[in-house]
Design an enzyme around this catalytic site. Sequence first.
Site, short mmCIF file in Angstrom:
data_model
loop_
_atom_site.label_atom_id
_atom_site.label_comp_id
_atom_site.label_asym_id
_atom_site.label_seq_id
_atom_site.Cartn_x
_atom_site.Cartn_y
_atom_site.Cartn_z
N TRP A 188 0.87 -1.18 0.00
CA TRP A 188 0.00 0.00 0.00
C TRP A 188 0.91 1.23 0.00
O TRP A 188 1.87 1.29 0.77
CB TRP A 188 -0.91 0.05 1.24
CG TRP A 188 -1.61 1.36 1.32
CD1 TRP A 188 -2.64 1.78 0.53
CD2 TRP A 188 -1.27 2.47 2.16
NE1 TRP A 188 -2.97 3.07 0.83
CE2 TRP A 188 -2.14 3.54 1.82
CE3 TRP A 188 -0.31 2.68 3.16
CZ2 TRP A 188 -2.10 4.78 2.46
CZ3 TRP A 188 -0.25 3.91 3.79
CH2 TRP A 188 -1.15 4.95 3.43
N GLU A 229 -2.88 -2.87 -2.65
CA GLU A 229 -4.05 -2.34 -1.93
C GLU A 229 -4.40 -0.93 -2.41
O GLU A 229 -3.60 -0.02 -2.34
CB GLU A 229 -3.74 -2.31 -0.43
CG GLU A 229 -4.87 -1.77 0.43
CD GLU A 229 -4.51 -1.77 1.92
OE1 GLU A 229 -3.36 -2.09 2.26
OE2 GLU A 229 -5.39 -1.42 2.73
N LYS A 231 -6.97 2.59 -2.49
CA LYS A 231 -7.62 3.44 -1.49
C LYS A 231 -8.37 4.54 -2.23
O LYS A 231 -7.97 4.95 -3.32
CB LYS A 231 -6.56 4.03 -0.56
CG LYS A 231 -7.11 4.64 0.70
CD LYS A 231 -6.01 4.86 1.74
CE LYS A 231 -6.59 5.45 3.01
NZ LYS A 231 -5.63 5.48 4.11
N ASP A 262 -9.50 -3.21 1.19
CA ASP A 262 -9.62 -2.81 2.59
C ASP A 262 -11.04 -2.28 2.79
O ASP A 262 -11.50 -1.40 2.05
CB ASP A 262 -8.56 -1.73 2.91
CG ASP A 262 -8.54 -1.33 4.38
OD1 ASP A 262 -9.61 -1.02 4.93
OD2 ASP A 262 -7.44 -1.32 4.97
N HIS A 265 -11.72 1.46 2.61
CA HIS A 265 -11.12 2.23 1.51
C HIS A 265 -12.05 2.54 0.35
O HIS A 265 -11.59 2.80 -0.76
CB HIS A 265 -9.89 1.48 0.97
CG HIS A 265 -8.72 1.55 1.89
ND1 HIS A 265 -7.45 1.21 1.51
CD2 HIS A 265 -8.62 1.95 3.19
CE1 HIS A 265 -6.62 1.38 2.52
NE2 HIS A 265 -7.31 1.82 3.56
N HIS A 289 -8.50 -6.60 3.76
CA HIS A 289 -8.10 -5.95 5.01
C HIS A 289 -9.38 -5.70 5.78
O HIS A 289 -10.21 -4.88 5.39
CB HIS A 289 -7.36 -4.64 4.74
CG HIS A 289 -5.88 -4.83 4.66
ND1 HIS A 289 -4.99 -3.80 4.61
CD2 HIS A 289 -5.14 -5.97 4.67
CE1 HIS A 289 -3.76 -4.29 4.57
NE2 HIS A 289 -3.82 -5.59 4.60
N ASP A 297 -12.80 8.06 8.97
CA ASP A 297 -11.70 7.19 9.38
C ASP A 297 -11.93 5.80 8.80
O ASP A 297 -13.07 5.35 8.69
CB ASP A 297 -11.59 7.08 10.90
CG ASP A 297 -10.46 6.14 11.28
OD1 ASP A 297 -9.30 6.46 10.95
OD2 ASP A 297 -10.71 5.08 11.87
N ASP A 299 -10.07 3.00 9.92
CA ASP A 299 -9.30 2.03 10.69
C ASP A 299 -9.81 1.77 12.10
O ASP A 299 -9.03 1.53 13.01
CB ASP A 299 -7.84 2.51 10.78
CG ASP A 299 -7.24 2.76 9.41
OD1 ASP A 299 -7.14 1.80 8.63
OD2 ASP A 299 -6.90 3.92 9.11
N ASP A 329 -6.92 -5.06 9.79
CA ASP A 329 -6.21 -3.79 9.62
C ASP A 329 -6.97 -2.66 10.30
O ASP A 329 -7.84 -2.03 9.70
CB ASP A 329 -6.00 -3.47 8.13
CG ASP A 329 -5.15 -2.21 7.96
OD1 ASP A 329 -4.52 -1.79 8.94
OD2 ASP A 329 -5.12 -1.65 6.84
C1 RNT Z 1 -3.66 2.30 4.81
C2 RNT Z 1 -3.80 0.87 4.48
C3 RNT Z 1 -2.67 0.01 4.95
C4 RNT Z 1 -2.22 0.34 6.36
C5 RNT Z 1 -1.16 -0.58 6.91
C6 RNT Z 1 -0.55 -0.03 8.17
O1 RNT Z 1 -4.77 3.03 4.48
O2 RNT Z 1 -5.01 0.38 4.95
O3 RNT Z 1 -3.02 -1.31 4.83
O4 RNT Z 1 -3.29 0.37 7.24
O5 RNT Z 1 -0.24 -0.83 5.95
ZN ZN Z 2 -5.35 -1.71 4.76
#
Ligand code: RNT
Ligand code: ZN
Length: 421
Positions: A188, A229, A231, A262, A265, A289, A297, A299, A329
Amino acid sequence: MNAREIEQAYAAARKVYADCGVNTETALAALETVPLSLQCWQGDDVGGFELAGAALSGGGLAVTGNYPGRARTPRELRDDLEKALALIPGRHRVNLHSTYGEFGGEYVPRDSFRPDHFRGWVDWARERGLGLDFNATLFAHPLAESGYTLSHSDQKVRRFWIEHVKRCREIGAWMGEELGTPCGHNLWIPDGSKDETVSRRLRREILRESLDEIYTTTFPRAALKDSVESKLFGIGLESFVVGSHEFYLDWSRNQDVMMCLDMGHYHPTESVAEKISALLTFREELLIHVSRGVKWDSDHVVLFNDELVTLMQEIVRADGLDRVHLALDFFDASINRVGAWVTGARATLKALLFALLEPTERLREREAAGDGFGRLAWLEECKALPLGAVWNEFCSRGRVPAGTEWIEAIRADEARLRERR
Ligand code: RNT
Ligand code: ZN
């Protein structure tokens, strides 16, 4: 809850599910085979052990909170991971970022990382029967400050990052060979910009060149499995992200590289679950992920919610359990960090169990018969089936606390974490 109570509740639940045409033993056996990859970065707020690195900065990621107990050394991080793993049923993996190497008190530039910097992790993983996954780290670094890494227009900066990723893939392949289980290497990059960007095409052409060069080197699949990955946006990258979904989808089409989706994302109403069957029609494997987006956010600690359940249903219904890899993640520094790992991992497994306990054959029959009402009514009934009793049985067989006991175990461990300053 004692062993007898768990057993009795399970026996009753088994019967309820059997009446719906679901074999709970089959579901438990399937769940046992699924490894989650536990993200090392939840343990120290994406800090890592690079001398100059210390705290996460920039790169579209933000960790908030200052709960006591952040792991400060590889030893502490491994202790914490062990605590977490002891409360998560099943056999799992650990996901490392490259900045978590053991560099012997020396500043090692990222384009010079080597396998022996990860010897300690590999020895630890081998002893505990854990697989390892790996990630190149293209953020929290002076050469990432401009907002561009692999799509940087300065050849020197770009070379540095290309070399870094090449080394990380080599390290990953080495880990996979050492441990006898393929290492997933995920890429990523934070490249993008806060505001209107005019040379979007140029950035993407550069990224494409970088990727083409990095991935010409191939490794045996038994050692390394690559993924990229995408985003939609990040903090400070609101207007433009070079590595978008479409970009990687097209780029990886002709490569032996998985897509990594993810859950945080995409557009807030866009379903990652809905993409599973489309991707599995064309791809052998995928990486997810597992995360939880909350407004801006991406995460938050994962919970048993509709997004997660739907994702698991789609994986199971598409018969994709052995083709879809699951890596957690999220990073939350505002609560007990070991507790965050365990909460998210248990929620993920519980959602997967829910999907495995679905009377899918009955639903398919209704669907094939054109009985829309029957399908909906059955889907609704599934929600009140005794999932908890089967989940407790899974925990008990896996020798981890069932019910709410794990919450007490996290609390009992607080004192150990609070000694850290
Ligand atoms: C970031 C991505 C990535 C990170 C990690 C720490 O937006 O999700 O995967 O969270 O690499
Ligand atoms: Zn991620």
